[in-house]
Write an enzyme that holds these catalytic residues in place. Structure first.
Site, PDB file in Angstrom:
ATOM      1  N   ASP A 408      18.548  14.371 -60.583  1.00 15.72           N
ATOM      2  CA  ASP A 408      18.692  15.371 -61.642  1.00 15.72           C
ATOM      3  C   ASP A 408      18.096  14.895 -62.971  1.00 15.72           C
ATOM      4  O   ASP A 408      17.933  13.696 -63.210  1.00 15.72           O
ATOM      5  CB  ASP A 408      20.178  15.664 -61.834  1.00 15.72           C
ATOM      6  CG  ASP A 408      20.448  17.051 -62.393  1.00 15.72           C
ATOM      7  OD1 ASP A 408      19.496  17.692 -62.888  1.00 15.72           O
ATOM      8  OD2 ASP A 408      21.601  17.490 -62.323  1.00 15.72           O
ATOM      9  N   GLU A 463      25.456  28.059 -61.269  1.00 15.97           N
ATOM     10  CA  GLU A 463      26.292  27.389 -62.263  1.00 15.97           C
ATOM     11  C   GLU A 463      25.988  27.843 -63.684  1.00 15.97           C
ATOM     12  O   GLU A 463      26.764  27.590 -64.600  1.00 15.97           O
ATOM     13  CB  GLU A 463      26.141  25.877 -62.152  1.00 15.97           C
ATOM     14  CG  GLU A 463      24.750  25.364 -62.452  1.00 15.97           C
ATOM     15  CD  GLU A 463      24.660  23.844 -62.348  1.00 15.97           C
ATOM     16  OE1 GLU A 463      25.522  23.165 -62.935  1.00 15.97           O
ATOM     17  OE2 GLU A 463      23.740  23.354 -61.683  1.00 15.97           O
TER      18      GLU A 463
END
Length: 644
Positions: A408, A463
């Site tokens: 990430d 999200e």
């Protein structure tokens, strides 16, 4: 040198010059008196590329036509280096052509078995001082692409002149550009009237043709393929009141070169809406797989625990074991442990990955393996920037038995970051670790070259709190065309989802959006409260054999069908606007089909069974900004369900 050898050399040189002149001149056709043009045609039904050279200042252009209609007006070509301007003052010295046919399989994506057939034409240009630029074009049934080749070093690349000029009247579906590629798409009735600014390299344009009905006509999706550490990522740029979209490299930084250079492909996926949506052209252009043994690469659904339990769950072995048990009960092959697992308990100090006693991860991996579940783990990319540390982390995870890594926060498409991708992909392949990139670039053919890449974010997924119904209906025609997309559907418990009134629409996203590891983001409680949704999700296959667009209107509606290896078709649909009955054409093949549909009712999901002939239409109710999910199989005597 002997007289005979000198004579032979002179003859060969003359022959080469004559051949180059003939190749350059014979195919050309005059475009008035202003330019010469050369057509490149692909297999039957393909668009046609037209490469042209202005006779006055020698600037090259490329146009695209489809069935006599303009998809792309003559658009600038060329690049500018520190030493040479290759965007003007060019002459054509030769042209060659060949047919490219490639067969390959992909563990992820819209289809498994793929055949790429393309016509490749190479145009050899020279400047007045003898510097050479080759333009390589490819034409396939579903698109046109081009790239530049510099046979020798001419200094760093300062910019590309590459641009895309749309026909008057074209409309656009564009997403603003940001390093993480997570901004929303907006539909513009006029491509020329879109605001000035930077846009993602995945812009969809309707260029004309057809009756004007939803999804009808000619479409062009502008993208790129085969971007690696020799270059940088690109994005589109637009000035006000212009039908031309330029191309800019990351932060307008020079691309550093030390020798000959081959640039990424500039790609125009072209055709009707179904052709564009179902296309694998971006993958087809990419280099062949660099992973010989792919037996360890196994896609499949996963229970993702971040939205279910957050960072607290990521620091709890007991919580993660419960999630593993739930995934095993559902038949999902993976569970993904997100941020928090590699911090010391109660602290934010990162453990040393070689100190197994500092982590409960090996114990979780053993527990999961006993249940038939594989573990994927989250890593911040900064842990993998130093080669020594990268090897330490990846070798330790592989030794523990971890199946994949979710990496990430790269948040850059610079040349330096693309070199990092090259290094990490080589390392993860060597350690047999599947990969899911977040905070990342978009695929750009990477999944063909490195098939262990299961998915990439490059999207504002479940999200995020800024999605809209229009965004849900835009992604199947833009981001997900290019490659697997980790949107993380299934978060029925989230109050921020744009289809919050439509559990059927949320369920349909698990099929509508393709991802090699479909991270299902709901809580176990939310699935148990919706047994029909849970039953459907339990049947999701590991991968798709074929994809078909059944109907759609970019930014307003989308219905896709995807075939599993057992012959069943899973169908997902999403719609914007008021509640209504929608007609869905069943373009699955001849014969009678048993179709189980899941729609929204006053008391929850409603499952109904229909028998429809192939080519017929299925009428389904959808709530406002809602959708549906369905499962289809061949109807036969006595069959009442498609469940295996």
């Amino acid at each position: 040198m002997s007289v005979q050898l000198r004579a032979r050399t002179i003859v060969l040189t003359l022959c080469s010059a004559l051949l180059a002149t003939a190749v350059a001149a014979l195919p050309a056709r005059a475009e008035g008196t202003a330019r010469a043009a050369w057509e490149v045609k692909g297999p039957h039904g393909s668009p046609t590329a037209v490469v042209a050279l202005d006779r006055t200042d020698g600037h090259p252009t490329l146009a695209v036509r489809r069935e006599g209609r303009t998809v792309l007006e003559p658009s600038p070509l060329g690049l500018v280096t520190e030493q040479t301007d290759f965007s003007r003052g060019l002459t054509l010295t030769g042209r060659s052509e060949r047919t490219v046919t490639e067969h390959y399989t992909s563990p992820t994506g819209k289809s498994r078995d793929r055949v790429a057939r393309m016509t490749e034409a190479r145009f050899r240009f020279r400047t007045a001082d003898g510097a050479r630029l080759d333009l390589v074009t490819r034409v396939a049934r579903d698109g046109v692409a081009y790239r530049y080749v510099l046979p020798r070093n001419h200094g760093n690349v300062l910019r590309e002149a590459s641009a895309f000029t749309l026909p008057t009247g074209a409309n656009a579906l564009l997403g603003g550009y940001r390093a993480d590629n997570e901004l929303r798409f907006t539909r513009y009735d006029s491509a020329a009237a879109a605001p000035a600014g930077a846009y993602m390299m995945q812009g969809l344009f309707r260029t004309g043709g057809g009756s004007g009905a939803a999804g009808d006509g000619d479409y062009a999706l502008i993208a790129e393929s085969d971007v690696n550490g020799t270059y940088a990522g690109a994005h589109l740029t637009h000035t006000a009141d212009s039908s031309t979209y330029g191309l800019s490299l990351w932060n307008d930084e020079p691309v550093l070169t030390t020798g000959p250079l081959t640039t990424p492909w500039r790609t125009i996926v072209a055709g009707d809406l179904a052709t564009v949506t179902e296309s694998t052209f971006v993958d087809d252009l990419a280099p062949a797989s660099r992973v010989r043994d792919t037996s360890w690469i196994k896609p499949g659904p996963a229970l993702w625990t971040w939205l279910a339990g957050g960072k607290e769950a990521g620091q709890s072995l007991a919580a993660q074991e419960k999630y593993v048990d739930y995934a095993a009960e559902r038949g999902w092959p993976y569970e993904v442990v997100d941020a928090g697992w590699y911090y010391k308990t109660g602290e934010w100090e990162v453990i040393d990955p070689q100190w197994q006693t500092d982590s409960w991860m090996p114990e979780l991996v053993r527990h999961a393996a006993a249940k038939g579940v594989g573990i994927h783990v989250w890593l911040h990319y900064s842990l993998l920037t130093d080669p020594v540390e990268r090897e330490k982390w990846l070798s330790t995870l592989a030794r523990w038995g971890v199946k994949g890594v979710k990496i990430d926060f790269m948040d850059s498409e610079s040349q330096e970051r693309m070199r990092w991708y090259d290094d990490v992909l080589e390392s993860t392949a060597r350690h047999h670790l599947m990969v899911n990139f977040h905070g990342s670039t978009i695929p750009k053919g990477i999944q063909r070259t490195w098939p262990q890449v299961m998915s990439m974010e490059g999207v504002g997924g479940e999200e995020k709190r800024n999605n809209t119904a229009e965004q849900l209906a835009s992604l199947p025609f833009t981001r997900n065309v290019i490659g697997s997309m980790d949107f993380t559907p299934g978060a029925f418990h989230r109050p921020y989802r744009p289809n919050v009134a439509s559990d059927a629409g949320e369920l349909g996203l698990s099929v509508l959006y393709e991802s090699g590891i479909q991270n299902l983001s709901g809580t176990p409680e939310s699935y148990d409260a919706r047994p029909e949704a849970r039953r459907y999700l339990e049947q999701l296959p590991a991968r798709w054999e074929e994809t078909r667009l059944l109907t759609g209107d970019p930014g307003r509606s989308a219905v896709l069908a995807r075939r599993a290896a057992d012959g069943r078709w899973f169908i997902g649909g999403t719609f914007t606007g008021a509640a209504r009955t929608v007609d869905v054409p069943l373009r699955l093949g001849a014969g009678r089909w048993l179709v189980e549909t899941l729609t929204d009712g006053p008391s929850g999901l409603v499952r109904e069974t229909h028998v429809v002939r192939g080519g017929g239409t299925l009428a389904l109710p959808v709530v406002a900004d809602g959708g549906f999910a369905a499962l289809a199989c061949h109807a036969r005597e006595g069959r009442t369900t498609c469940e295996n």
